[in-house]
Design a protein around this motif. Structure first.
Motif, PDB file in Angstrom:
ATOM      1  N   GLY A 170      -4.576   1.891 -16.166  1.00  0.00           N
ATOM      2  CA  GLY A 170      -4.367   3.125 -15.438  1.00  0.00           C
ATOM      3  C   GLY A 170      -4.217   2.985 -13.942  1.00  0.00           C
ATOM      4  O   GLY A 170      -4.001   3.989 -13.256  1.00  0.00           O
ATOM      5  N   PHE A 171      -4.328   1.788 -13.392  1.00  0.00           N
ATOM      6  CA  PHE A 171      -4.197   1.645 -11.937  1.00  0.00           C
ATOM      7  C   PHE A 171      -3.504   0.361 -11.499  1.00  0.00           C
ATOM      8  O   PHE A 171      -3.107   0.249 -10.335  1.00  0.00           O
ATOM      9  CB  PHE A 171      -5.564   1.757 -11.249  1.00  0.00           C
ATOM     10  CG  PHE A 171      -6.471   0.583 -11.481  1.00  0.00           C
ATOM     11  CD1 PHE A 171      -6.562  -0.425 -10.546  1.00  0.00           C
ATOM     12  CD2 PHE A 171      -7.238   0.497 -12.636  1.00  0.00           C
ATOM     13  CE1 PHE A 171      -7.414  -1.512 -10.753  1.00  0.00           C
ATOM     14  CE2 PHE A 171      -8.085  -0.579 -12.852  1.00  0.00           C
ATOM     15  CZ  PHE A 171      -8.172  -1.582 -11.905  1.00  0.00           C
ATOM     16  N   ILE A 172      -3.352  -0.603 -12.351  1.00  0.00           N
ATOM     17  CA  ILE A 172      -2.744  -1.874 -11.947  1.00  0.00           C
ATOM     18  C   ILE A 172      -1.237  -1.795 -12.177  1.00  0.00           C
ATOM     19  O   ILE A 172      -0.764  -1.787 -13.306  1.00  0.00           O
ATOM     20  CB  ILE A 172      -3.350  -3.063 -12.708  1.00  0.00           C
ATOM     21  CG1 ILE A 172      -4.843  -3.172 -12.416  1.00  0.00           C
ATOM     22  CG2 ILE A 172      -2.630  -4.361 -12.335  1.00  0.00           C
ATOM     23  CD1 ILE A 172      -5.557  -4.232 -13.227  1.00  0.00           C
ATOM     24  N   THR A 173      -0.505  -1.717 -11.056  1.00  0.00           N
ATOM     25  CA  THR A 173       0.951  -1.701 -11.097  1.00  0.00           C
ATOM     26  C   THR A 173       1.460  -2.931 -10.342  1.00  0.00           C
ATOM     27  O   THR A 173       0.666  -3.675  -9.754  1.00  0.00           O
ATOM     28  CB  THR A 173       1.504  -0.416 -10.450  1.00  0.00           C
ATOM     29  OG1 THR A 173       1.134  -0.405  -9.066  1.00  0.00           O
ATOM     30  CG2 THR A 173       0.974   0.835 -11.137  1.00  0.00           C
ATOM     31  N   ILE A 174       2.751  -3.123 -10.325  1.00  0.00           N
ATOM     32  CA  ILE A 174       3.308  -4.287  -9.625  1.00  0.00           C
ATOM     33  C   ILE A 174       2.988  -4.252  -8.125  1.00  0.00           C
ATOM     34  O   ILE A 174       2.560  -5.267  -7.576  1.00  0.00           O
ATOM     35  CB  ILE A 174       4.819  -4.429  -9.910  1.00  0.00           C
ATOM     36  CG1 ILE A 174       5.027  -4.758 -11.401  1.00  0.00           C
ATOM     37  CG2 ILE A 174       5.438  -5.514  -9.028  1.00  0.00           C
ATOM     38  CD1 ILE A 174       6.472  -4.747 -11.865  1.00  0.00           C
ATOM     39  N   ALA A 194       0.907  -7.054  -5.952  1.00  0.00           N
ATOM     40  CA  ALA A 194       1.417  -7.627  -4.702  1.00  0.00           C
ATOM     41  C   ALA A 194       0.402  -7.433  -3.580  1.00  0.00           C
ATOM     42  O   ALA A 194       0.164  -8.356  -2.784  1.00  0.00           O
ATOM     43  CB  ALA A 194       2.745  -6.976  -4.335  1.00  0.00           C
ATOM     44  N   PHE A 195      -0.211  -6.248  -3.518  1.00  0.00           N
ATOM     45  CA  PHE A 195      -1.217  -6.000  -2.483  1.00  0.00           C
ATOM     46  C   PHE A 195      -2.387  -6.963  -2.611  1.00  0.00           C
ATOM     47  O   PHE A 195      -2.869  -7.503  -1.605  1.00  0.00           O
ATOM     48  CB  PHE A 195      -1.717  -4.551  -2.543  1.00  0.00           C
ATOM     49  CG  PHE A 195      -2.898  -4.314  -1.636  1.00  0.00           C
ATOM     50  CD1 PHE A 195      -2.731  -4.297  -0.266  1.00  0.00           C
ATOM     51  CD2 PHE A 195      -4.168  -4.155  -2.156  1.00  0.00           C
ATOM     52  CE1 PHE A 195      -3.815  -4.108   0.577  1.00  0.00           C
ATOM     53  CE2 PHE A 195      -5.259  -3.961  -1.332  1.00  0.00           C
ATOM     54  CZ  PHE A 195      -5.082  -3.939   0.042  1.00  0.00           C
ATOM     55  N   ILE A 196      -2.859  -7.195  -3.823  1.00  0.00           N
ATOM     56  CA  ILE A 196      -3.978  -8.122  -4.025  1.00  0.00           C
ATOM     57  C   ILE A 196      -3.592  -9.515  -3.537  1.00  0.00           C
ATOM     58  O   ILE A 196      -4.386 -10.195  -2.874  1.00  0.00           O
ATOM     59  CB  ILE A 196      -4.419  -8.149  -5.509  1.00  0.00           C
ATOM     60  CG1 ILE A 196      -4.983  -6.789  -5.934  1.00  0.00           C
ATOM     61  CG2 ILE A 196      -5.420  -9.263  -5.780  1.00  0.00           C
ATOM     62  CD1 ILE A 196      -6.186  -6.327  -5.136  1.00  0.00           C
ATOM     63  N   ALA A 197      -2.371  -9.944  -3.830  1.00  0.00           N
ATOM     64  CA  ALA A 197      -1.912 -11.259  -3.364  1.00  0.00           C
ATOM     65  C   ALA A 197      -1.865 -11.308  -1.839  1.00  0.00           C
ATOM     66  O   ALA A 197      -2.370 -12.253  -1.225  1.00  0.00           O
ATOM     67  CB  ALA A 197      -0.542 -11.579  -3.954  1.00  0.00           C
ATOM     68  N   PHE A 198      -1.267 -10.295  -1.218  1.00  0.00           N
ATOM     69  CA  PHE A 198      -1.212 -10.258   0.247  1.00  0.00           C
ATOM     70  C   PHE A 198      -2.614 -10.210   0.844  1.00  0.00           C
ATOM     71  O   PHE A 198      -2.885 -10.851   1.865  1.00  0.00           O
ATOM     72  CB  PHE A 198      -0.399  -9.057   0.733  1.00  0.00           C
ATOM     73  CG  PHE A 198       1.092  -9.219   0.617  1.00  0.00           C
ATOM     74  CD1 PHE A 198       1.760 -10.239   1.279  1.00  0.00           C
ATOM     75  CD2 PHE A 198       1.836  -8.333  -0.137  1.00  0.00           C
ATOM     76  CE1 PHE A 198       3.140 -10.383   1.193  1.00  0.00           C
ATOM     77  CE2 PHE A 198       3.215  -8.464  -0.226  1.00  0.00           C
ATOM     78  CZ  PHE A 198       3.868  -9.488   0.436  1.00  0.00           C
ATOM     79  N   VAL A 240       0.843  -1.201   0.000  1.00  0.00           N
ATOM     80  CA  VAL A 240       0.000   0.000   0.000  1.00  0.00           C
ATOM     81  C   VAL A 240       0.874   1.245   0.000  1.00  0.00           C
ATOM     82  O   VAL A 240       0.629   2.189  -0.778  1.00  0.00           O
ATOM     83  CB  VAL A 240      -0.967   0.001   1.207  1.00  0.00           C
ATOM     84  CG1 VAL A 240      -1.635   1.350   1.390  1.00  0.00           C
ATOM     85  CG2 VAL A 240      -2.017  -1.087   1.043  1.00  0.00           C
ATOM     86  N   LEU A 241       1.896   1.273   0.837  1.00  0.00           N
ATOM     87  CA  LEU A 241       2.815   2.407   0.866  1.00  0.00           C
ATOM     88  C   LEU A 241       3.471   2.603  -0.501  1.00  0.00           C
ATOM     89  O   LEU A 241       3.540   3.727  -1.015  1.00  0.00           O
ATOM     90  CB  LEU A 241       3.880   2.194   1.937  1.00  0.00           C
ATOM     91  CG  LEU A 241       5.024   3.212   1.956  1.00  0.00           C
ATOM     92  CD1 LEU A 241       4.503   4.587   2.351  1.00  0.00           C
ATOM     93  CD2 LEU A 241       6.118   2.756   2.886  1.00  0.00           C
ATOM     94  N   HIS A 242       3.907   1.518  -1.104  1.00  0.00           N
ATOM     95  CA  HIS A 242       4.562   1.577  -2.405  1.00  0.00           C
ATOM     96  C   HIS A 242       3.595   2.096  -3.475  1.00  0.00           C
ATOM     97  O   HIS A 242       3.945   2.951  -4.294  1.00  0.00           O
ATOM     98  CB  HIS A 242       5.088   0.200  -2.772  1.00  0.00           C
ATOM     99  CG  HIS A 242       6.030   0.193  -3.922  1.00  0.00           C
ATOM    100  ND1 HIS A 242       6.566  -0.962  -4.414  1.00  0.00           N
ATOM    101  CD2 HIS A 242       6.535   1.176  -4.705  1.00  0.00           C
ATOM    102  CE1 HIS A 242       7.368  -0.689  -5.425  1.00  0.00           C
ATOM    103  NE2 HIS A 242       7.347   0.613  -5.624  1.00  0.00           N
ATOM    104  N   TYR A 243       2.377   1.587  -3.467  1.00  0.00           N
ATOM    105  CA  TYR A 243       1.366   2.022  -4.431  1.00  0.00           C
ATOM    106  C   TYR A 243       1.063   3.515  -4.263  1.00  0.00           C
ATOM    107  O   TYR A 243       0.912   4.246  -5.244  1.00  0.00           O
ATOM    108  CB  TYR A 243       0.106   1.181  -4.279  1.00  0.00           C
ATOM    109  CG  TYR A 243      -0.921   1.414  -5.351  1.00  0.00           C
ATOM    110  CD1 TYR A 243      -0.707   0.971  -6.648  1.00  0.00           C
ATOM    111  CD2 TYR A 243      -2.106   2.074  -5.071  1.00  0.00           C
ATOM    112  CE1 TYR A 243      -1.647   1.177  -7.652  1.00  0.00           C
ATOM    113  CE2 TYR A 243      -3.060   2.285  -6.057  1.00  0.00           C
ATOM    114  CZ  TYR A 243      -2.828   1.832  -7.341  1.00  0.00           C
ATOM    115  OH  TYR A 243      -3.756   2.039  -8.325  1.00  0.00           O
TER     116      TYR A 243
END
Length: 146
Positions: A117-121, A125-129, A85-88
């Motif tokens: 426009g919103f899906i980044t690495i 990762a957040f979705i996986a976590f 979340v912080l990274h995003y």
């Protein structure tokens, strides 16, 4: 089929699903860095530090039917998700990018991918976590109900 066996099957499905998510996330991160050549930034490395052990921990727990893995897996997934979340936020909120200096050659605000426009690495990762955390919380609730 008795009720105990049904509950056991649901727990096994949750464990297997969480392990599968961690495996896909790990393979995805390795794909991006080793095949696509994307150099991980500092926050990417921290996320990997919390994801990679989940593959082993959840894999062993899945094949041993160890429901108590929650006490190890949930903290890893919550901390890793928080870093995501912080990274995003560093990527998507102007002014936050570069707030924390990145010591590697790649700034943490860089976006290698930006699907729709919103899906980044970090989003992936957040979705996986998140999926792993939800599976672990459901396991805790099912264990308390029994």
């Amino acid at each position: 089929m008795n009720e105990t066996h049904k509950v056991s099957d649901k727990r096994g499905f949750l464990l297997y699903g969480a392990w599968f998510v961690s495996l896909i996330a790990t393979l995805g991160s390795l794909y991006f860095s080793e095949i696509k050549g994307f150099i991980p930034c500092d926050l990417c490395w921290f996320q990997r530090i919390f994801m990679y052990p989940l593959v082993l921990i959840l894999g062993i727990a899945t094949f041993q039917n160890d429901w108590k893995v929650v006490r190890y897996a949930l903290p890893l997934s919550v901390i890793g998700g928080s870093i995501s979340v912080l990274h995003y936020m560093e990527q998507k909120i102007p002014g936050l990018g570069g707030l924390r200096p990145c010591v590697s050659s790649v700034p943490c605000s860089a976006e290698y991918i930006n699907w729709f426009g919103f899906i980044t690495i970090p989003f992936l990762a957040f979705i996986a976590f998140l999926l792993i955390s939800v599976a672990m919380v459901i396991l805790v609730m099912k264990n308390r109900a029994n």
